[in-house]
Write a protein that holds these residues in place. Sequence first.
Motif, short mmCIF file in Angstrom:
data_model
loop_
_atom_site.label_atom_id
_atom_site.label_comp_id
_atom_site.label_asym_id
_atom_site.label_seq_id
_atom_site.Cartn_x
_atom_site.Cartn_y
_atom_site.Cartn_z
N ILE B 53 0.83 -1.21 0.00
CA ILE B 53 0.00 0.00 0.00
C ILE B 53 0.86 1.26 0.00
O ILE B 53 0.63 2.20 -0.76
N LEU B 54 1.91 1.26 0.82
CA LEU B 54 2.70 2.49 0.95
C LEU B 54 3.57 2.73 -0.27
O LEU B 54 3.83 3.87 -0.64
N ILE B 55 4.01 1.65 -0.92
CA ILE B 55 4.78 1.85 -2.16
C ILE B 55 3.89 2.41 -3.25
O ILE B 55 4.27 3.36 -3.95
N THR B 56 2.64 1.87 -3.34
CA THR B 56 1.74 2.43 -4.37
C THR B 56 1.42 3.89 -4.07
O THR B 56 1.36 4.71 -4.99
N ILE B 339 -7.62 -3.30 -4.57
CA ILE B 339 -8.07 -3.11 -5.96
C ILE B 339 -7.95 -1.64 -6.36
O ILE B 339 -7.44 -1.30 -7.42
N TRP B 340 -8.41 -0.76 -5.44
CA TRP B 340 -8.37 0.67 -5.73
C TRP B 340 -6.94 1.12 -6.01
O TRP B 340 -6.69 1.85 -6.96
N SER B 341 -6.00 0.68 -5.18
CA SER B 341 -4.63 1.16 -5.35
C SER B 341 -4.03 0.64 -6.65
O SER B 341 -3.33 1.39 -7.35
N LEU B 342 -4.32 -0.61 -7.00
CA LEU B 342 -3.77 -1.16 -8.25
C LEU B 342 -4.29 -0.39 -9.46
O LEU B 342 -3.52 0.04 -10.31
N THR B 343 -5.63 -0.22 -9.51
CA THR B 343 -6.20 0.48 -10.67
C THR B 343 -5.72 1.92 -10.71
O THR B 343 -5.45 2.46 -11.79
N VAL B 345 -2.87 3.17 -9.65
CA VAL B 345 -1.50 3.24 -10.14
C VAL B 345 -1.47 3.13 -11.66
O VAL B 345 -0.79 3.91 -12.34
N ILE B 346 -2.26 2.18 -12.19
CA ILE B 346 -2.27 1.99 -13.65
C ILE B 346 -2.83 3.23 -14.35
O ILE B 346 -2.23 3.79 -15.27
N LEU B 347 -3.98 3.71 -13.84
CA LEU B 347 -4.63 4.86 -14.49
C LEU B 347 -3.78 6.11 -14.38
O LEU B 347 -3.70 6.89 -15.34
N VAL B 348 -3.15 6.28 -13.22
CA VAL B 348 -2.32 7.47 -13.04
C VAL B 348 -1.17 7.46 -14.03
O VAL B 348 -0.87 8.48 -14.67
#
Lengths: 371, 357
Positions: B53-56, B339-343, B345-348
């Motif tokens: 979480i903190l890396i994302t 899920i929120w953090s993964l998406t 990161v990709i969208l950002v």
Amino acid sequence: MNIFKKSTIIFITLCLIFFCGCEHSEPIEDLAVIMGFGYDIEKKSKPKNITAMEFITVEKKDEASSDYFVGKGTSIYNAIENYKSKQEKPFSYGSELVYIISEERAKLGMEDLAYDLLSYPDVNINAKTIICKGECKDYFSLKLKSGSASEKLSNLIKFENEEHFFSECYKVNDFLCMYYQQGRQLYLPYVEIIKKNFQVTGVAIFNNNKFYKKIPIEEAKLMNILRNSGGTGIIGIYSDDPFKYLEMEGESNLKVKVSTKNHKLNYDISISVSGDLRIDTLYGKELSKKQILKIEKKLEDKFKKDLDKEVKKIQNVYGFDCLDLSKYALAEYGRNSGYDSDEYFSNAKINIDVKVKIESTGRTYKGTAKN
Amino acid sequence: MVKNKITQNQYMFIVFSAMIGVGVLTMAFDLCKSAKQNGWIPISIGGLYPIFILITASIIDNKTDHASFWDYSNKIYGKKLSYVFAFIFLAYFLTIFAGVSAGFSHILTLSIMPFFKPMTIIIPCLILVTFISLSGLQMVGRISELYFYITLPLLLVAIFLIPTGSITNIKPIYFSLSEMSKTIPSTSYYFAGCEVGYFIISRISNNKNTKKAGIIASLIITFVYFINVIIVIYNLGWELTSRIEAPLLYLIQSIEIPIISNFLSIVIFFWSAIALRLLLIYDFISSEILSKVIKIDYKKANFIILAIVCIYAFFMTPEYNRKMIVNATMPYFVLFSIIWSLTTVILVSVKYRSSKE
């Protein structure tokens, strides 16, 4: 916003004053502070729980003494309720010194007792637990020269590890560990009243958390060495002449290794006793290195013989694991392996290896014999 | 230093404090029920979650050039979806907030204050916390930093108990996936809360090594959890640990120190500082989210949060209620944040690359 800040500070200060819990409290002089707690049972047509409790009273000024009451009832808390109806003071837990369980109570089973000790949050888990002969109230009613009975019993157990190789783990915490842990049995000091004084006369061994037998102190010494490490005691070689013997005082250390062979357990117990030579009138020679090695060898042989005999007796006569060896087997082969059953224990091969080390010979260098 | 900004160290301590609450006292109980003597393995593996979480959070922060949560959320998801996500995060933090305040009151009544009802403890605590939270982020950072140094010896008090245990209690060591997976619902609660990093990472004044700060915070908390759980099992064995509600409290009682007659009450006294620090962080974060979501003043939002949490905590007061609510909701919140953090990161990385060029 300033009003909020001011009112919050006032509110919190008021909380500190009013919520400190002194509202319905009594000064400690008016409380019955429980020092000793006895679990007993009356065996008539229907077993009846009895609890005896010793508490501190302050009758004269600046002088504390102790008194006791007995409660009877069908269950533990029924008995405590009965006790409370005799007691005029509110009582408080938390500084008990000793929990006494009578032999009769331990024979019938201790399921409710262990549950009570585990779940009641105010129980002092550093209090000592002992098994006593006879009724608990005899122990509290004994007139002592000074101090209370609980204090004396607690100190008796506290310094028990200085003789007979007892361990120092007979607290409520250790009681619960022994009761609940897999592959372990209860093992508690056994106390009797002899000539108006308390005395540890042996250990009580338990089979499936029920009192099995009292082991006399000489045998208990060997059992203690096989069961726990860290206790001190005396071992020796004695001859027919009452003035010619060899004795050493040492600290024992225990290590156990487990292996299996043909579906049989194989325990390798290595015991080392290291300490000081106290008396050597048996040989009376100069204590050179050669002589000390000889003494160590003699002690090892004698001691190994005793221990082998004891292990045979435990395996064949008692037939269950009162040495807590099963916990090593479970730790090696898993909790579900089933190696903690009595059958595996009595068929197991137990090898004992004894090492005696003399670290010091005291002030003497030459033996004390006159020749 | 500018007000409303924090240093990198303070960020580390805030994230650390957001995870550690009353859970340490009770965690061994939950872990030993299903993982038996190997309860310390899932908690060591669980440490990967806050690291992730903190890396994302740090990646998002760097990619968006230190934009705030609202800026990049609006840009990626649009206004409506970012409101929904903010509400889910708010519910998440409020659950932890109310859960910890109820759990804290339970621990107090269990150990040193049996004469109180839970709400009598919760309400003054929450008022005190609201009072401090009005001072803003800088104060939260300072308190977290100061308390970290004061309470660190307390978290490692279990080291006193190393000589008394037995090695047979933690053997045999084996890894079974089916047993470990049973502990996931309860372990997720202990690391939950590191998501506060998303909301405060943009306010760091020296934002060069935020990744490193996050990893250090995660490693410290994993170590603290690991050492406490393994020492409890080492001393009590899993059979006894799985029968006691707060095994660490029980073990602390067994430490005998000369002069001090009741070591437990001293430990609990200082422990309250840890719990209050955690409540403070959640009060701050949730009132900030609320003030943004319904567009009111931050100070007014504070009082609304106070009222909401008082009611929420009331429903959590008997311990079994709290366990039920927390166990039912927490795994979904954790799943959501993964899920929120993964998406995100990709969208950002997609959206912000195109905007730069």
